[in-house]
Motif scaffolding. Structure first.
Motif, short mmCIF file in Angstrom:
data_model
loop_
_atom_site.label_atom_id
_atom_site.label_comp_id
_atom_site.label_asym_id
_atom_site.label_seq_id
_atom_site.Cartn_x
_atom_site.Cartn_y
_atom_site.Cartn_z
N ALA A 31 0.96 -1.37 0.09
CA ALA A 31 0.13 -0.17 0.07
C ALA A 31 0.98 1.14 0.02
CB ALA A 31 -0.90 0.05 1.18
N GLU A 32 1.90 1.28 0.80
CA GLU A 32 2.75 2.59 0.70
C GLU A 32 3.48 2.81 -0.43
OE1 GLU A 32 4.80 2.88 4.91
OE2 GLU A 32 4.75 0.77 4.25
N ARG A 33 3.90 1.50 -1.18
CA ARG A 33 4.48 1.78 -2.64
C ARG A 33 3.54 2.37 -3.43
NH1 ARG A 33 6.18 -3.44 -1.11
NH2 ARG A 33 5.26 -4.28 -3.15
N TRP A 34 2.36 1.94 -3.32
CA TRP A 34 1.20 2.46 -4.18
C TRP A 34 1.14 3.68 -4.00
CZ3 TRP A 34 -3.41 4.55 -3.39
CH2 TRP A 34 -4.34 4.81 -4.30
N VAL A 35 1.04 4.25 -2.97
CA VAL A 35 0.74 5.61 -2.55
C VAL A 35 1.99 6.52 -3.04
CG1 VAL A 35 0.72 7.53 -0.82
CG2 VAL A 35 -0.68 5.27 -0.45
N HIS A 36 3.06 6.18 -2.97
CA HIS A 36 4.17 6.96 -3.55
C HIS A 36 4.21 6.86 -5.07
CE1 HIS A 36 8.46 7.19 -4.58
NE2 HIS A 36 8.64 8.22 -3.47
N ARG A 37 4.02 5.65 -5.51
CA ARG A 37 3.96 5.74 -6.97
C ARG A 37 3.07 6.53 -7.54
NH1 ARG A 37 4.83 -0.75 -7.45
NH2 ARG A 37 6.98 -0.76 -6.77
N THR A 38 1.73 6.53 -7.08
CA THR A 38 0.68 7.23 -7.70
C THR A 38 0.88 8.79 -7.47
OG1 THR A 38 -0.70 5.25 -7.03
CG2 THR A 38 -1.71 7.41 -7.57
N THR A 39 1.28 9.17 -6.17
CA THR A 39 1.64 10.57 -5.87
C THR A 39 2.71 11.02 -6.79
OG1 THR A 39 0.59 10.15 -3.77
CG2 THR A 39 2.02 12.15 -4.07
N ALA A 40 3.63 10.27 -7.19
CA ALA A 40 4.75 10.73 -7.92
C ALA A 40 4.31 10.94 -9.32
CB ALA A 40 5.79 9.43 -7.81
N PHE A 83 -2.96 9.71 -0.91
CA PHE A 83 -2.76 9.91 0.74
C PHE A 83 -3.87 9.49 1.58
CE2 PHE A 83 -3.06 12.49 4.39
CZ PHE A 83 -2.07 12.13 4.95
N LEU A 84 -5.11 10.11 0.92
CA LEU A 84 -6.21 9.88 1.75
C LEU A 84 -6.56 8.52 1.60
CD1 LEU A 84 -8.42 13.05 0.49
CD2 LEU A 84 -7.15 12.51 2.76
N LEU A 85 -6.47 7.94 0.59
CA LEU A 85 -6.56 6.50 0.33
C LEU A 85 -5.78 5.57 1.13
CD1 LEU A 85 -7.62 6.13 -3.27
CD2 LEU A 85 -9.19 5.94 -1.70
N GLY A 86 -4.48 5.81 1.14
CA GLY A 86 -3.64 4.97 2.05
C GLY A 86 -3.78 5.16 3.40
N LEU A 87 -4.59 6.11 3.89
CA LEU A 87 -4.70 5.96 5.47
C LEU A 87 -5.53 4.90 5.89
CD1 LEU A 87 -5.85 9.88 5.97
CD2 LEU A 87 -3.84 8.89 6.37
N PHE A 92 0.91 2.32 6.45
CA PHE A 92 1.16 3.86 6.05
C PHE A 92 0.90 4.65 7.32
CE2 PHE A 92 -0.87 7.78 3.93
CZ PHE A 92 0.22 7.91 3.13
N ARG A 93 -0.29 4.45 8.05
CA ARG A 93 -0.32 5.30 9.18
C ARG A 93 0.60 5.18 10.36
NH1 ARG A 93 -5.47 2.71 9.03
NH2 ARG A 93 -5.07 1.69 10.86
N ALA A 94 1.34 3.99 10.33
CA ALA A 94 2.32 3.90 11.22
C ALA A 94 3.68 4.72 10.71
CB ALA A 94 2.86 2.50 11.50
N ASP A 95 3.95 4.85 9.48
CA ASP A 95 5.01 5.45 8.85
C ASP A 95 4.75 7.16 8.97
OD1 ASP A 95 6.67 3.28 8.54
OD2 ASP A 95 6.36 3.17 6.47
N LEU A 96 3.51 7.53 8.87
CA LEU A 96 3.21 8.79 9.14
C LEU A 96 3.57 9.29 10.57
CD1 LEU A 96 -0.22 9.39 7.26
CD2 LEU A 96 1.99 9.91 6.69
N LEU A 238 13.46 2.40 20.74
CA LEU A 238 13.70 2.62 19.22
C LEU A 238 12.48 3.34 18.56
CD1 LEU A 238 14.99 -0.74 18.47
CD2 LEU A 238 16.25 1.32 18.61
N GLU A 239 12.95 4.23 17.56
CA GLU A 239 11.90 5.16 17.12
C GLU A 239 10.55 4.59 16.25
OE1 GLU A 239 11.82 8.91 14.03
OE2 GLU A 239 13.26 7.50 13.72
N ASP A 240 10.86 3.31 15.87
CA ASP A 240 9.80 2.86 15.00
C ASP A 240 8.87 2.00 15.59
OD1 ASP A 240 11.10 -0.21 13.56
OD2 ASP A 240 11.91 0.83 15.28
N GLU A 241 8.72 2.11 17.05
CA GLU A 241 8.09 1.17 17.88
C GLU A 241 6.58 1.96 18.03
OE1 GLU A 241 11.46 -0.49 20.49
OE2 GLU A 241 10.12 1.18 21.41
#
Length: 241
Positions: A31-40, A83-87, A92-96, A238-241
Motif C-alpha cells: 500500500a505504501e509503495r502504491w501511494v508513493h508511485r501514484t503520488t509521484a 494519501f487519503l486512500l493510503g490512510l 502507512f499510518r504507522a509511517d506517518l 527505538l523510534e519505529d515502535e
C-alpha cells in the motif's frame, strides 16, 4: 526413545538455525509503495503540464493548451487522493507517525548535515532520517497551498480580483520551488540504489538498513518480529515502535 523413521532426512537438515536472520528487511508495504508511485505520477503530471503552460518554448512544442490546462487542473485536484486512500493501511499510518516524530537524534542529524559531516556515527536515524522528515513536512504543506491557490485561480468568479492575483503569484513561485525540491529528491534517490530498491520491491539489504538507519533495527531480531515496546541494547526506546 525410538525415533521416527526419516526424521533426520533432508527436511530436518535444511531447517536454518533459529538465530539466522534473512538478508533483507521489509521496509515498505504494498500500500505504501502504491501511494508513493501514484503520488509521484500525479506530481510529475503537474510539473510537466505547468512547464508546458509557463515556458513558451515548451508550450509551442506541445500545443493544445486547453487540454494541457485540463490535465494540470485535474492532476492537481487528485494529488491528495492517494494519501487519503493510503490512510486505510495500518503500515502507512504507522509511517506517518514516524515522520511526524522528531527526537534528539534528528537534531543531531540536522547539525551534522549543516556541517557536511557524512560520518554514519554523526547521523543517527530511525526508519526515516531527519532530512526525509523535513522533506515530507515541506512537500505536504506545499501541496496544500498549491491546491488552495489553484482552486482560487480556477473558480475566478468566487473571489475578488486581489485574491486571485495574490493566489497566482504564490502558485507560480511555489511551483518553481516545488520543482527545484523535487529535482533534489530525485537526485538523491538516483544516488542511492538500495533506497530505490526498497521503494520498488518493499525490502532492503540488512547491512544498508543498519548503516543508513541504525536506530531502525536492533541487533537481536528482525524488525517485523520485534514486539512493541522493545528496547535497544543501550536501553533507549527505538523510534519505529
Amino acid at each position: 526413545m525410538t525415533s521416527t523413521p526419516g526424521s533426520a532426512g533432508p527436511t530436518a537438515a535444511a531447517t536454518p538455525p533459529p538465530s539466522e536472520r534473512p538478508p533483507r528487511v521489509r521496509r515498505f508495504s504494498r500500500a505504501e509503495r502504491w501511494v508513493h508511485r501514484t503520488t509521484a505520477a500525479l506530481m510529475l503530471l503537474c510539473v510537466v503540464t505547468a512547464a508546458a503552460l509557463y515556458v513558451p518554448q515548451i508550450a509551442e512544442l506541445v500545443g493544445r493548451r486547453y487540454l494541457v490546462v485540463t490535465v494540470h487542473e485535474w492532476s492537481g485536484i487528485l494529488l491528495p487522493a492517494p494519501f487519503l486512500l493510503g490512510l486505510a493501511s495500518p503500515a502507512f499510518r504507522a509511517d506517518l507517525r514516524r515522520l511526524n516524530r522528531f527526537g534528539p537524534h534528528d537534531r543531531k542529524w540536522l547539525r551534522a548535515a549543516r556541517r557536511r559531516d557524512r560520518r554514519p556515527s554523526s547521523r543517527p536515524a530511525g526508519k526515516f532520517n531527519a532530512g526525509q522528515k523535513v522533506y515530507a513536512a515541506w512537500i505536504a504543506g506545499a501541496v496544500l497551498v498549491m491546491l488552495a491557490t489553484g482552486l482560487l485561480m480556477w473558480f475566478t468568479h468566487l473571489t475578488p480580483l486581489v485574491w486571485r492575483t495574490s493566489a497566482t503569484f504564490v502558485h507560480d513561485w511555489l511551483s518553481l520551488a516545488v520543482g527545484i525540491v523535487l529535482a533534489g529528491h530525485i537526485g538523491m534517490a538516483l544516488a542511492d540504489p538500495e533506497a530505490r530498491r526498497g521503494m520498488r520491491t518493499g525490502s532492503v539489504e540488512r547491512p544498508w538498513a543498519k548503516r543508513e538507519h541504525p536506530l531502525w533495527l536492533n541487533d537481536d531480531q528482525p524488525k517485523d518480529d520485534r514486539p512493541k515496546g522493545s528496547r535497544s541494547k543501550a536501553g533507549g526506546r527505538l523510534e519505529d515502535e
